[in-house]
Design a protein around this motif. Structure first.
Motif, short mmCIF file in Angstrom:
data_model
loop_
_atom_site.label_atom_id
_atom_site.label_comp_id
_atom_site.label_asym_id
_atom_site.label_seq_id
_atom_site.Cartn_x
_atom_site.Cartn_y
_atom_site.Cartn_z
N GLY A 187 6.27 8.98 11.84
CA GLY A 187 6.55 7.58 12.15
C GLY A 187 5.86 6.58 11.26
O GLY A 187 5.64 5.43 11.68
N TYR A 188 5.51 6.98 10.03
CA TYR A 188 4.86 6.06 9.10
C TYR A 188 5.75 5.81 7.89
O TYR A 188 6.40 6.72 7.37
N TRP A 189 5.77 4.56 7.45
CA TRP A 189 6.35 4.22 6.16
C TRP A 189 5.30 4.44 5.08
O TRP A 189 4.10 4.28 5.33
N HIS A 190 5.72 4.85 3.90
CA HIS A 190 4.81 4.89 2.76
C HIS A 190 5.55 4.52 1.50
O HIS A 190 6.78 4.68 1.40
N GLY A 191 4.81 4.02 0.55
CA GLY A 191 5.38 3.65 -0.74
C GLY A 191 5.12 4.72 -1.78
O GLY A 191 5.12 5.91 -1.49
N THR A 192 4.88 4.26 -3.01
CA THR A 192 4.69 5.15 -4.16
C THR A 192 3.23 5.17 -4.56
O THR A 192 2.57 4.13 -4.59
#
Length: 234
Positions: free
Chosen positions: A176-181
């Motif tokens: 349930g987490y968003w992450h980027g690069t």
């Protein structure tokens, strides 16, 4: 740097089977250093080699937690450590050491432990290395050493949607987490995190900061503005 290290050796020859003791020790260590004040109970598993190594790792993690400080398995849904008294170690935020003129305020660094964010970083930073099995920390540390990189950043936040019903294979998104690069500097990661801060809420956004730590799965969680993101327990 913590004092205890994995005594189970990893074969250097390509294609050789990695002993299960490597993973067992690392899993036990991560569990114990985020579970003060007592040594956690060894899980009931069929493989005695894994169980014995898990117990060894748990003893080592508990010893490091008492002498060096506990760590929080934040992305694994563990509650924040709250040791009582000096003999039970310590846990709390540190000064992040990040510049005050950064694109956003990052005053605190919460010491954490966990393979999930490191798996994402390893896949992006050193594609093809294949973490897991207790190898993620050492593989990422080696990749950083080979490339001359001192630390890495990954923007993260709670996703506005709940975790997917079917696993996607992404260890953060599946919880349930968003992450980027992954990025090597704050400047590289700033645009991603600043954009995420505006949607949906700044309280849920921060950076994972990784500095090579041998085989350990150590990370720091740097919440934007010092507002610690809440946990999401799946």
């Amino acid at each position: 740097m913590m004092t205890q290290h994995n005594p189970h050796s990893v074969p250097t020859e390509p294609g050789v089977f990695v002993p299960i003791g490597v993973e067992g020790w690392q899993d036990g260590y991560d569990e114990a250093i985020s579970s003060p004040p007592n040594v956690p109970t060894t899980p009931l598993v069929r493989d005695t080699e894994y169980a014995d190594a898990w117990t060894q790792g748990a003893l080592a993690g508990n010893a490091d937690g008492r002498t060096e400080g506990w760590r929080w398995a934040y992305f694994a849904g563990k509650v924040r450590p709250e040791p009582k008294g000096e003999t039970d170690g310590r846990y709390g935020p540190r000064d992040s050491g990040e510049p005050e003129d950064a694109p956003f305020s990052l005053p605190q660094a919460w010491p954490c432990v966990g393979e999930g964010p490191l798996l994402v970083m390893l896949e992006q930073f050193a594609p093809g290395e294949g973490g897991g099995d207790g190898l993620t920390g050492r593989l990422l540390a080696k990749a950083c050493a080979d490339k001359g990189v001192r630390q890495l950043y990954l923007p993260v936040s709670l996703s506005p949607s709940p975790p997917p019903e079917e696993p996607t294979g992404d260890p953060l998104r599946d919880r349930g987490y968003w992450h980027g690069t992954v990025a090597e500097t704050l400047e590289d990661v700033a645009r991603q995190a600043v954009a995420q801060v505006t949607v949906p809420a700044p309280d849920d956004t921060g950076l994972v900061r990784y500095a090579p730590a041998a085989e350990h799965n150590f990370i720091d969680l740097l919440p934007v503005g010092g507002r610690l993101p809440p946990e999401r327990v799946g």
